[in-house]
Design a protein around this motif. Sequence first.
Motif, PDB file in Angstrom:
ATOM      1  N   TRP A 118     -52.802   4.048 -93.737  1.00 51.71           N
ATOM      2  CA  TRP A 118     -52.838   3.738 -95.175  1.00 51.71           C
ATOM      3  C   TRP A 118     -53.948   2.591 -95.384  1.00 51.71           C
ATOM      4  CZ3 TRP A 118     -46.814   2.198 -96.964  1.00 51.71           C
ATOM      5  CH2 TRP A 118     -46.222   3.241 -96.818  1.00 51.71           C
ATOM      6  N   VAL A 119     -54.013   1.621 -94.627  1.00 54.05           N
ATOM      7  CA  VAL A 119     -55.054   0.770 -94.861  1.00 54.05           C
ATOM      8  C   VAL A 119     -56.406   0.937 -94.343  1.00 54.05           C
ATOM      9  CG1 VAL A 119     -53.465  -1.075 -95.211  1.00 54.05           C
ATOM     10  CG2 VAL A 119     -54.395  -0.775 -92.870  1.00 54.05           C
ATOM     11  N   GLY A 120     -56.596   2.220 -93.781  1.00 53.92           N
ATOM     12  CA  GLY A 120     -57.886   2.676 -93.204  1.00 53.92           C
ATOM     13  C   GLY A 120     -58.193   2.225 -91.992  1.00 53.92           C
ATOM     14  N   LEU A 121     -57.281   1.815 -91.140  1.00 56.59           N
ATOM     15  CA  LEU A 121     -57.522   1.428 -89.621  1.00 56.59           C
ATOM     16  C   LEU A 121     -56.788   2.206 -88.721  1.00 56.59           C
ATOM     17  CD1 LEU A 121     -56.932  -2.534 -90.228  1.00 56.59           C
ATOM     18  CD2 LEU A 121     -59.036  -1.145 -90.212  1.00 56.59           C
ATOM     19  N   SER A 122     -56.749   3.447 -88.832  1.00 56.56           N
ATOM     20  CA  SER A 122     -56.064   4.563 -87.764  1.00 56.56           C
ATOM     21  C   SER A 122     -56.865   4.148 -86.637  1.00 56.56           C
ATOM     22  CB  SER A 122     -56.420   5.769 -88.233  1.00 56.56           C
ATOM     23  OG  SER A 122     -55.788   6.195 -89.455  1.00 56.56           O
ATOM     24  N   GLY A 123     -56.268   4.163 -85.709  1.00 60.38           N
ATOM     25  CA  GLY A 123     -57.034   4.024 -83.982  1.00 60.38           C
ATOM     26  C   GLY A 123     -57.368   2.550 -83.818  1.00 60.38           C
ATOM     27  N   PHE A 124     -56.885   1.794 -84.524  1.00 57.75           N
ATOM     28  CA  PHE A 124     -56.937   0.037 -84.214  1.00 57.75           C
ATOM     29  C   PHE A 124     -55.829  -0.229 -83.620  1.00 57.75           C
ATOM     30  CE2 PHE A 124     -60.766  -1.399 -86.840  1.00 57.75           C
ATOM     31  CZ  PHE A 124     -61.484  -0.135 -87.278  1.00 57.75           C
ATOM     32  N   GLU A 125     -54.934   0.454 -82.988  1.00 54.61           N
ATOM     33  CA  GLU A 125     -53.911  -0.491 -82.663  1.00 54.61           C
ATOM     34  C   GLU A 125     -53.979  -1.263 -81.562  1.00 54.61           C
ATOM     35  OE1 GLU A 125     -53.607   2.623 -83.498  1.00 54.61           O
ATOM     36  OE2 GLU A 125     -51.484   3.558 -83.924  1.00 54.61           O
ATOM     37  N   ARG A 126     -54.897  -0.854 -80.388  1.00 51.59           N
ATOM     38  CA  ARG A 126     -55.082  -1.630 -79.214  1.00 51.59           C
ATOM     39  C   ARG A 126     -56.180  -2.717 -79.462  1.00 51.59           C
ATOM     40  NH1 ARG A 126     -50.934   0.500 -78.416  1.00 51.59           N
ATOM     41  NH2 ARG A 126     -50.494  -1.741 -79.166  1.00 51.59           N
ATOM     42  N   ARG A 127     -56.846  -2.696 -80.583  1.00 52.16           N
ATOM     43  CA  ARG A 127     -57.948  -3.771 -80.700  1.00 52.16           C
ATOM     44  C   ARG A 127     -57.236  -5.150 -80.905  1.00 52.16           C
ATOM     45  NH1 ARG A 127     -62.707  -1.683 -83.670  1.00 52.16           N
ATOM     46  NH2 ARG A 127     -63.344  -3.816 -84.009  1.00 52.16           N
ATOM     47  N   SER A 128     -58.018  -6.115 -80.659  1.00 52.81           N
ATOM     48  CA  SER A 128     -57.863  -7.379 -80.549  1.00 52.81           C
ATOM     49  C   SER A 128     -57.952  -8.005 -82.193  1.00 52.81           C
ATOM     50  CB  SER A 128     -58.708  -8.295 -79.588  1.00 52.81           C
ATOM     51  OG  SER A 128     -58.754  -9.664 -80.067  1.00 52.81           O
ATOM     52  N   VAL A 129     -57.051  -8.616 -82.601  1.00 49.39           N
ATOM     53  CA  VAL A 129     -57.400  -9.021 -83.909  1.00 49.39           C
ATOM     54  C   VAL A 129     -58.342  -9.914 -84.344  1.00 49.39           C
ATOM     55  CG1 VAL A 129     -54.956  -8.724 -85.046  1.00 49.39           C
ATOM     56  CG2 VAL A 129     -55.531 -10.798 -83.940  1.00 49.39           C
ATOM     57  N   THR A 130     -58.865 -10.895 -83.220  1.00 46.12           N
ATOM     58  CA  THR A 130     -59.897 -11.949 -83.347  1.00 46.12           C
ATOM     59  C   THR A 130     -61.151 -10.929 -83.303  1.00 46.12           C
ATOM     60  OG1 THR A 130     -59.622 -12.068 -80.845  1.00 46.12           O
ATOM     61  CG2 THR A 130     -58.580 -13.547 -82.148  1.00 46.12           C
ATOM     62  N   SER A 131     -61.335  -9.907 -83.013  1.00 43.17           N
ATOM     63  CA  SER A 131     -62.432  -9.261 -82.875  1.00 43.17           C
ATOM     64  C   SER A 131     -62.894  -8.334 -84.140  1.00 43.17           C
ATOM     65  CB  SER A 131     -62.516  -7.928 -81.620  1.00 43.17           C
ATOM     66  OG  SER A 131     -61.725  -6.892 -82.189  1.00 43.17           O
ATOM     67  N   LEU A 132     -61.845  -8.690 -85.103  1.00 45.13           N
ATOM     68  CA  LEU A 132     -61.912  -7.810 -86.451  1.00 45.13           C
ATOM     69  C   LEU A 132     -62.678  -8.840 -87.446  1.00 45.13           C
ATOM     70  CD1 LEU A 132     -58.249  -6.620 -86.943  1.00 45.13           C
ATOM     71  CD2 LEU A 132     -60.406  -5.213 -85.817  1.00 45.13           C
ATOM     72  N   SER A 133     -63.537  -8.004 -88.466  1.00 45.16           N
ATOM     73  CA  SER A 133     -64.020  -8.782 -89.513  1.00 45.16           C
ATOM     74  C   SER A 133     -63.016  -9.558 -90.547  1.00 45.16           C
ATOM     75  CB  SER A 133     -64.619  -7.855 -90.343  1.00 45.16           C
ATOM     76  OG  SER A 133     -63.987  -6.821 -91.030  1.00 45.16           O
ATOM     77  N   GLY A 134     -63.285 -10.447 -91.576  1.00 46.01           N
ATOM     78  CA  GLY A 134     -62.194 -10.668 -92.325  1.00 46.01           C
ATOM     79  C   GLY A 134     -61.536  -9.796 -93.182  1.00 46.01           C
ATOM     80  N   GLY A 135     -62.337  -8.453 -93.361  1.00 43.87           N
ATOM     81  CA  GLY A 135     -61.779  -7.743 -94.184  1.00 43.87           C
ATOM     82  C   GLY A 135     -60.778  -6.808 -93.494  1.00 43.87           C
ATOM     83  N   GLU A 136     -61.137  -6.689 -92.510  1.00 46.72           N
ATOM     84  CA  GLU A 136     -60.272  -5.824 -91.603  1.00 46.72           C
ATOM     85  C   GLU A 136     -58.859  -6.725 -91.084  1.00 46.72           C
ATOM     86  OE1 GLU A 136     -63.624  -3.076 -89.209  1.00 46.72           O
ATOM     87  OE2 GLU A 136     -62.906  -5.046 -88.144  1.00 46.72           O
TER      88      GLU A 136
END
Length: 341
Positions: A118-136
């Motif tokens: 829904w929020v356009g982050l398909s496939g992001f499950e295993r990403r670290s949240v600290t590696s994401l941009s502010g918008g992500e």
Amino acid sequence: MLEVDSVSVVIDGQTILDRVGLIVEDGEVVAVLGPSGAGKSTLLRVVAGLLSPDQGTIRWDGSDLSSVLPHRRKFGLMFQDYALFPHLDVGGNVMFGLRMAGASGVDAASRVKEVLDWVGLSGFERRSVTSLSGGEQQRVALARSLAPSPRLLMLDEPLGSLDRGLAERLVLDLRHLLRRKGVTALYVTHDQEEAFTVADRLAVIRAGRVVRVGRPEEVWEKPGSAWVARFLGFANLAESSITDGVASTPWGKVAVPKRAAGQVVMLRADRLLLRPEGTIAGTVTERLFRGSQAVLQIAVDGAPSLQVEVAAHDSPHPSDPVRVAVPDGAVSVLPADDELA
Ligand code: ADP
Ligand code: MG
């Protein structure tokens, strides 16, 4: 349907919320709009059940929630700072919201996948949240609060920590998502453009009181008071005496509706016109370029400077003499500010 019925909160003898009344219908997005310190976050805390009101009642579909604990209200809350867990990955963060709501197993995993989509982050499950941009990160927080299907989603300045350009894009995404999923939401912001974009209705709050409720267009057309008008960014307000449908403003006499009540006259900058036959003579002192539009400050003898918005492409420049015409639709009459601290 959420009903906030005459809710007051007093902290250390100070009235933080003063008989606040508000309704959010099913599937409706209502923005609570007001300056910093107005009581917006306090209102969300009361609705969430994190703070008990000193007076008044919070109801859902008619039943009083005063004895219902926060986690049993089935309300979601999303904060400005997102409050993501840095030691959990994206999927773990979203799963956390679901676990809190009692979900587990395959259903929970597929729900995580669904809301990330829904929020356009398909496939992001295993990403670290600290590696994401502010918008992500903002979208992970949104996915986490939506995952348990809250019957009410509360958002406290959800775009407040993002830069303006990103916030402007995300607010549109947010609006589409809330509409598409039929989410019932209470959306807190100090930014009127954000509120106009996202909300079906606005409640403008000042010093703990709801001072204006309406659709964005209604509030823009009729701010209802000088304070709300100024808060929405309107300029050209002046106390004026009104007799027989004529207001004597510092910029000269203008026609007002015969039965106009109030003492503050506002000339809408977006509806004033530069015309050779205009009744107000002045000189441009400043020209702010706003893309397709320019905002002019015009010095007028013996009166406050007048603000006029014009199309940018052939607008005059500083030190150009101009004449300003006042069409009927440019004039609003508002009650003077009430005595509020
Ligand atoms: P907003 O979210 O609109 O900026 P808040 O609801 O955070 O406003 O705060 C409204 C007012 O209540 C502020 O003046 C704030 O200082 C005061 N306030 C909020 N919470 C507390 C508290 N726990 N103790 C004392 N004052 C508080
Ligand atoms: Mg706040």
